[in-house]
Design a protein around this motif. Structure first.
Motif, mmCIF file in Angstrom:
data_model
loop_
_atom_site.group_PDB
_atom_site.id
_atom_site.type_symbol
_atom_site.label_atom_id
_atom_site.label_comp_id
_atom_site.label_asym_id
_atom_site.label_seq_id
_atom_site.Cartn_x
_atom_site.Cartn_y
_atom_site.Cartn_z
ATOM 1 N N VAL A 73 -50.278 1.624 -17.765
ATOM 2 C CA VAL A 73 -50.866 2.563 -16.763
ATOM 3 C C VAL A 73 -51.138 3.910 -17.405
ATOM 4 N N ASP A 74 -50.164 4.390 -18.183
ATOM 5 C CA ASP A 74 -50.363 5.702 -18.822
ATOM 6 C C ASP A 74 -51.515 5.647 -19.810
ATOM 7 N N ASP A 75 -51.587 4.547 -20.550
ATOM 8 C CA ASP A 75 -52.697 4.429 -21.501
ATOM 9 C C ASP A 75 -54.047 4.375 -20.785
ATOM 10 N N THR A 76 -54.043 3.662 -19.671
ATOM 11 C CA THR A 76 -55.308 3.558 -18.894
ATOM 12 C C THR A 76 -55.738 4.931 -18.376
ATOM 13 N N ILE A 77 -54.741 5.695 -17.858
ATOM 14 C CA ILE A 77 -55.057 7.064 -17.359
ATOM 15 C C ILE A 77 -55.615 7.915 -18.489
ATOM 16 N N ALA A 78 -54.978 7.798 -19.672
ATOM 17 C CA ALA A 78 -55.463 8.600 -20.804
ATOM 18 C C ALA A 78 -56.878 8.199 -21.190
ATOM 19 N N THR A 79 -57.125 6.882 -21.127
ATOM 20 C CA THR A 79 -58.468 6.406 -21.475
ATOM 21 C C THR A 79 -59.514 6.917 -20.483
ATOM 22 N N ILE A 80 -59.194 6.850 -19.172
ATOM 23 C CA ILE A 80 -60.148 7.312 -18.132
ATOM 24 C C ILE A 80 -60.405 8.814 -18.266
ATOM 25 N N VAL A 81 -59.310 9.556 -18.527
ATOM 26 C CA VAL A 81 -59.473 11.022 -18.687
ATOM 27 C C VAL A 81 -60.379 11.319 -19.857
ATOM 28 N N THR A 82 -60.145 10.586 -20.959
ATOM 29 C CA THR A 82 -60.997 10.807 -22.139
ATOM 30 C C THR A 82 -62.451 10.466 -21.834
ATOM 31 N N SER A 83 -62.652 9.419 -21.054
ATOM 32 C CA SER A 83 -64.028 9.010 -20.686
ATOM 33 C C SER A 83 -64.704 10.069 -19.819
ATOM 34 N N VAL A 84 -63.940 10.603 -18.849
ATOM 35 C CA VAL A 84 -64.513 11.653 -17.958
ATOM 36 C C VAL A 84 -64.889 12.873 -18.773
ATOM 37 N N GLU A 85 -64.023 13.259 -19.706
ATOM 38 C CA GLU A 85 -64.322 14.442 -20.517
ATOM 39 C C GLU A 85 -65.576 14.212 -21.347
ATOM 40 N N LYS A 86 -65.707 13.003 -21.921
ATOM 41 C CA LYS A 86 -66.910 12.712 -22.710
ATOM 42 C C LYS A 86 -68.159 12.732 -21.834
ATOM 43 N N ASP A 87 -68.057 12.158 -20.626
ATOM 44 C CA ASP A 87 -69.223 12.145 -19.712
ATOM 45 C C ASP A 87 -69.669 13.568 -19.365
ATOM 46 N N TYR A 88 -68.701 14.413 -19.092
ATOM 47 C CA TYR A 88 -69.045 15.802 -18.726
ATOM 48 C C TYR A 88 -69.730 16.513 -19.876
ATOM 49 N N LEU A 89 -69.178 16.349 -21.088
ATOM 50 C CA LEU A 89 -69.777 17.032 -22.232
ATOM 51 C C LEU A 89 -71.171 16.496 -22.516
ATOM 52 N N ASN A 90 -71.355 15.172 -22.328
ATOM 53 C CA ASN A 90 -72.692 14.591 -22.533
ATOM 54 C C ASN A 90 -73.703 15.121 -21.500
ATOM 55 N N VAL A 91 -73.238 15.218 -20.241
ATOM 56 C CA VAL A 91 -74.133 15.737 -19.174
ATOM 57 C C VAL A 91 -74.529 17.171 -19.458
ATOM 58 N N VAL A 92 -73.580 17.992 -19.927
ATOM 59 C CA VAL A 92 -73.881 19.395 -20.254
ATOM 60 C C VAL A 92 -74.935 19.462 -21.343
ATOM 61 N N LYS A 93 -74.780 18.646 -22.375
ATOM 62 C CA LYS A 93 -75.766 18.653 -23.453
ATOM 63 C C LYS A 93 -77.136 18.188 -22.957
ATOM 64 N N LYS A 94 -77.093 17.138 -22.122
ATOM 65 C CA LYS A 94 -78.367 16.613 -21.604
ATOM 66 C C LYS A 94 -79.078 17.646 -20.718
ATOM 67 N N GLU A 95 -78.340 18.349 -19.872
ATOM 68 C CA GLU A 95 -78.939 19.357 -18.979
ATOM 69 C C GLU A 95 -79.545 20.494 -19.778
ATOM 70 N N LYS A 96 -78.863 20.884 -20.858
ATOM 71 C CA LYS A 96 -79.369 21.961 -21.699
ATOM 72 C C LYS A 96 -80.645 21.536 -22.409
ATOM 73 N N ALA A 97 -80.630 20.306 -22.914
ATOM 74 C CA ALA A 97 -81.824 19.805 -23.610
ATOM 75 C C ALA A 97 -82.995 19.667 -22.643
ATOM 76 N N THR A 98 -82.710 19.187 -21.417
ATOM 77 C CA THR A 98 -83.786 19.046 -20.417
ATOM 78 C C THR A 98 -84.372 20.410 -20.055
ATOM 79 N N ARG A 99 -83.501 21.424 -19.949
ATOM 80 C CA ARG A 99 -83.963 22.770 -19.603
ATOM 81 C C ARG A 99 -84.863 23.334 -20.687
#
Length: 711
Positions: free
Chosen positions: A324-350
């Motif tokens: 369970v702890d490993d799964t939580i860590a994995t999901i958190v890492t995935s959310v952080e990566k998604d957010y950083l990717n979205v920020v980069k994509k929004e900047k590039a689109t702008r």
């Protein structure tokens, strides 16, 4: 005071007309005769009329060239302009010049004929009149009359010569037709030349605009600017949509990312995240964990801590919790990566969107400039084509005459009867107007006259009682030779009414000595005194004394000698009473005339002997009537008023002014005179009593009683 008392009775307005009917008729006929005589001196005038048609719409068979002249069919204002043109001085000068009217006798003679040579030469001059004078006279005789509801206009000219009237009326029409031809020719020439000049100018503008468009296309490398602009516009739309979506995703993940960063080392708080709790893998592990916990709980009831099954169950639970702890860590890492990717994509689109906007703005500027140059080319092409068509139409329609058509309908004929003056009508109108004017003058004179000449004015007179109104009458010359008693029935009856008013005055006892005076001379006081004395003599013994020594008149009425002895002689003690008193042989009336006129009549009347004489006469007579001078002229009446019982104030109904009456009454009242009332004499407008006229009209009803002789 009621409204009826304030209104002027119609009878009072019309009575002066009847009273002065002969004067009104005389002046009316005199004015009419003068007008008629004046008319006979005027030259007869003749009027000739021509009719033109000025159409506001062209005939259907006529090909329109409105476009060539940039006009529509003739409007109402244009037609009215043509009417005013016919009346203008410039047009009149054309007609005068064509007919050489400056040298014509029509405009160098007066309006009078030769019946009177002096008037016949009136207005003639040795030299010819100026063109301005002839134009003014011409315009006065010209009449332009549009016929309502039609396109026709009457052209009338008035002249002393029927031939000239016809010639001028027709010439105006011909001149107008020629004028329209000139206007059209000049307009056509100027329009054609203007179109040629405009075509040349438009050709240059068209060539310059086409060259500018081509140069701009080459400089900017434009092939299909509309297509390129469309592609850029589509790309800009897509990028805008992507930027909006990226921004929305970034905003959605930003809250979760911030929460993770805040509780990164707290797994319990991280488990609360929706992104973790709703993951299928996490939910499956949580179910496995619950099963392992239940299993361990059940084994713990059976076995001890060191039992193999319990140890295995505990190991299984720990393993699940680690997953369970490993799964939580994995999901958190995935959310952080998604957010950083979205920020980069929004900047590039702008960034891409900003670049697309710049490209779109640049293309829009190019397109606007290109469209402007293209519109200028199209406009110049259209103008050039339109002007070219108009020029060809104008050249092809060389026979077209005008914007509206003009033609003769009826030419003027030589008049056979004169137009003016209409003698019968003028004489009738002058008679009616003269009659009306004279009537108005008479009525206004009567209404505005400040005299007591109407019943309304008598009702408004409050300075003294009105005792009687004596009508005006004319003495019969044939009967004036005889001393007859009956002169005018209405007047005699009015005198009897005055006598009754004197005797039956409620305020005072009947006066014995009565003085009769007036404001100014010629008001009829002598006649009233004589007739009143005669009226009293029908019942009693009466003495009539003429105290007006300055202007005696009784001797004329009684046909006596002017120099016979009288009052002045008695006062001067030159004669006896029986020598001075005249006894009328027909009437029981004694008369004491004024006698010889003294140098100072006022001194004579101021003597005590005058009052003594009145006392002596009072012993022998029942009534003494004294005629005195006018009170506003001399003071004799004021002196005499001290020795009498009553003063009668005579007023001429049509001449004596109100201020004269007021002044005389004021002088008498200041002296303490017993003014009994006012007598209106020679009244023309006050109807005393219609009964008098009817009853006394037939003298057969009157019985003359025998006269009592003197005792």
């Amino acid at each position: 005071m009621t409204i009826n008392q304030e209104e002027v009775a119609l009878k009072e307005i019309l009575r002066p007309l009847w009273t002065r009917r002969w004067k009104i008729l005389f002046f009316t006929l005199l004015i009419t005769f003068i007008v008629a005589f004046y008319i006979t001196l005027l030259k007869p005038s003749y009027q000739a009329t021509a009719i033109l048609q000025i159409g506001s719409n062209k005939p259907k068979k006529t090909l329109s060239i409105n476009d060539a002249f940039n006009e529509a069919s003739a409007s109402h204002e244009q037609i009215q302009t043509q009417y005013e043109l016919l009346k203008s001085r410039k047009f009149a000068e054309r007609v005068i010049t064509r007919l050489n009217l400056i040298e014509h006798d029509e405009f160098n003679s007066g309006k009078f004929n030769n019946k009177i040579p002096l008037l016949g030469n009136w207005g003639k001059s040795d030299s010819s009149p100026s063109i301005g004078q002839v134009i003014t006279a011409f315009q006065r005789r010209l009449i332009i009359t549009p016929i309502a509801g039609t396109e026709l206009v009457k052209i009338s000219f008035i002249s002393y010569s029927p031939e000239l009237a016809k010639e001028v009326a027709n010439q105006i029409g011909f001149t107008y037709l020629q004028y329209q031809d000139e206007i059209h020719s000049a307009s056509k020439e100027s329009t054609s030349q203007w179109l040629v000049d405009q075509l040349a100018e438009l050709g240059k503008k068209l060539e310059a605009s086409e060259l500018a468009l081509q140069q701009y296309r080459e400089e900017q490398g434009l092939v299909d600017i509309q297509g390129v602009a469309g592609l850029v516009s589509s790309e800009l739309t897509e990028l805008t949509s992507e930027a909006i979506k990226a921004k929305k995703q970034q905003d959605d993940l930003k809250v979760t990312y911030q929460y993770i960063q805040q509780h990164k080392n707290n797994l319990a708080r991280l488990k609360e995240l929706q992104e973790i709790s709703e993951k299928p893998a996490y939910r499956q592990l949580k179910l496995n964990e619950e099963k392992a916990e239940r299993k361990l709980y059940e084994l713990s009831k059976r076995y001890g801590p060191k039992h193999p099954k319990r140890i295995a169950a505990q190991a299984e639970l720990d393993s699940i919790r680690d997953n369970v702890d490993d799964t939580i860590a994995t999901i958190v890492t995935s959310v952080e990566k998604d957010y950083l990717n979205v920020v980069k994509k929004e900047k590039a689109t702008r960034v891409r969107l900003a670049d697309a906007k710049q490209d779109y703005l640049r293309l829009t500027r190019l397109q606007n400039k290109f469209s402007q140059l293209e519109r200028e080319v199209k406009t110049n092409q259209e103008l050039y084509s339109n002007y070219l068509v108009r020029l060809k139409e104008a050249d092809a329609m060389g026979n077209y005459k005008a914007n509206f058509y003009v033609r003769f309908i009826d030419k003027a004929e030589q008049p056979k009867t004169r137009f003016a003056p209409n003698r019968t009508l003028i004489v009738m109108v002058s008679f009616i107007m003269a009659l009306a004017a004279c009537s108005v003058v008479v009525i206004m004179r009567e209404l505005l006259m400040d005299t007591l000449n109407s019943r309304r004015k008598l009702d408004n007179f409050h300075e003294a009682p009105i005792l009687a109104v004596l009508p005006k009458f004319k003495a019969n010359p044939a009967k004036s030779q005889e001393k007859t008693y009956y002169q005018d029935n209405r007047f005699l009856e009015a005198v009897r009414t005055l006598r009754t008013s004197i005797l039956f005055d409620n305020e005072t006892k009947p006066p014995k000595v009565i003085a009769i005076t007036s404001s100014v001379p010629n008001e009829g006081k002598s006649t009233v005194a004589l007739q009143l004395a005669r009226s009293f003599s029908e019942m009693e013994k009466v003495l009539l004394i003429e105290a007006d020594m300055r202007h005696p008149t009784l001797y004329k009425s009684l046909k006596l000698d002017m120099y016979r002895p009288g009052l002045s002689n008695l006062l001067a003690k030159t004669h006896q009473i029986n020598e001075c008193i005249f006894r009328d042989t027909q009437l029981k009336l004694d008369v004491l005339t004024s006698g010889i006129t003294p140098a100072n009549p006022l001194a004579f009347l101021s003597m005590k002997r005058f009052s003594m004489l009145l006392n002596v006469f009072g012993n022998f007579y029942d009534r003494i009537i004294i005629e005195t001078p006018p009170v506003n002229a001399v003071s004799d009446a004021v002196i005499i008023s001290r020795n009498v019982d009553s003063v009668l104030y005579i007023v001429h109904g049509g001449k004596t002014k109100r201020d004269q009456i007021s002044s005389g009454l004021r002088l008498l009242r200041q002296a303490g005179a017993p003014v009994q009332g006012v007598v209106i004499n020679q009244s023309e407008n006050i109807d005393t009593d219609k009964y008098h006229n009817k009853y006394y009209a037939d003298k057969a009803n009157i019985i003359k009683l025998p006269i009592r002789k003197h005792g």
